[in-house]
Design an enzyme around this catalytic site. Sequence first.
Site, PDB file in Angstrom:
ATOM      1  N   CYS A   1       0.829  -1.206   0.000  1.00  0.00           N
ATOM      2  CA  CYS A   1       0.000   0.000   0.000  1.00  0.00           C
ATOM      3  C   CYS A   1       0.862   1.255   0.000  1.00  0.00           C
ATOM      4  O   CYS A   1       0.498   2.271  -0.583  1.00  0.00           O
ATOM      5  CB  CYS A   1      -0.926  -0.004   1.215  1.00  0.00           C
ATOM      6  SG  CYS A   1      -2.242  -1.229   1.109  1.00  0.00           S
TER       7      CYS A   1
ATOM      8  N   CYS B   1      14.705   6.999  -6.828  1.00  0.00           N
ATOM      9  CA  CYS B   1      13.272   6.723  -6.791  1.00  0.00           C
ATOM     10  C   CYS B   1      12.774   7.080  -5.395  1.00  0.00           C
ATOM     11  O   CYS B   1      13.341   7.960  -4.748  1.00  0.00           O
ATOM     12  CB  CYS B   1      12.983   5.260  -7.139  1.00  0.00           C
ATOM     13  SG  CYS B   1      13.725   4.080  -5.983  1.00  0.00           S
TER      14      CYS B   1
END
Length: 389
Positions: free
Chosen positions: A196, A346
């Site tokens: 999530c 990232c």
Amino acid sequence: MAEEVTFSKEELERYSRHLIIPQFNIEGQRKLKESRVLIVGSGGLGSPLLLYLAAAGVGTLGIVDFDVVDESNLQRQVLFGIDDVGTPKVEAAAKRIRALNPHITVKTYNTQLTSANALDIIKDYDVVADGTDNFPTRYLVNDACVLLDKVNVYASIYRFEGQVSVFNYLDEEGNRGPNYRDLFPTPPPPGLVPSCAEGGVIGVLPGIMGSLQANEVIKVISGVGDTLNGRLFLMDAATFETRTLKVYRDPKNPLNGENPTQTELIDYEQFCGIGTTERVEKAEVKEVSVSDLQRMRESGVPHQLIDVREPYEYAIVNIDGELAPLKSVGEFANRIDRNKKVIVHCRSGVRSAKAIKQLETDFGFENLYNLKGGILAWVDEVDASLPKY
């Protein structure tokens, strides 16, 4: 025995809407009061689980969680408020549900559930509700429940999709139902299914699925209704489509199949390949720290910064890198300078390591460096004014 459980005047008034249900009545409430339920994870799924099981009158609730409340939790973890940020989740959760129902007992375990402690913690409970968000812990919870003959009420969520089932259930005929390993014999490859935290979840979904979990826990305890034993309920909240699939026992199940091969808990991080693959990938690429990058910027050292996240992530927060999403990073190769240090980043450093390996293998780059810790480390160590996500 259930017959020995008694209720105060206050409890009878509190649970009156249960007591007047013909199928449930005071016998169902007695079973709830004498039951012990362990909730693994007090986050998105754990929030409605704990709130509704406490309100329903489950006698003893155990909470296992080693995390602290973060502002990013408040979008979906309705158990917590802004004043709880920075507090251990088990402490904030226990305070909230004790305030909701002072007639129940709450036990907290401010620790990570591991192969070393799972059996000791779970053995004292009748039912376990799995509110976790990662595969190693799901397999750990499942295996511990099977080894201890405990029912495992399971749910998972991702973006708009959720699923619920009841595993290892013993029916009235004495037949043991399927468990998580019958449905998912092996975990997916590392990185294939984002968590999530990486993929996101619509805030209301854990409320829906966690409430369905709580419903299944109550049915398991009370014996009222048909549980999701042998069935997997699927829901897409975006389209409001639902399906219920049959789940069967697998004769090859290593825990309780025809020829069981596993009699104890194992290393679930290794089993799921979590951490190992990431460590190998990171070890194979050169790295710079966020403080190194900051010094390069301040001193004017020539460099190129490439961001391999998705555009929607870039819109949340960025540090002025050139956007080249991982899935199409090869198309960006001709824009990468081979004559200066190139730093790839990232969110956390995992995808950027993969991007570097791809670019080095396919295009022969030798001047690529991974930003250790990615955006998260930059926010923690360099610029706290930026949002973490």
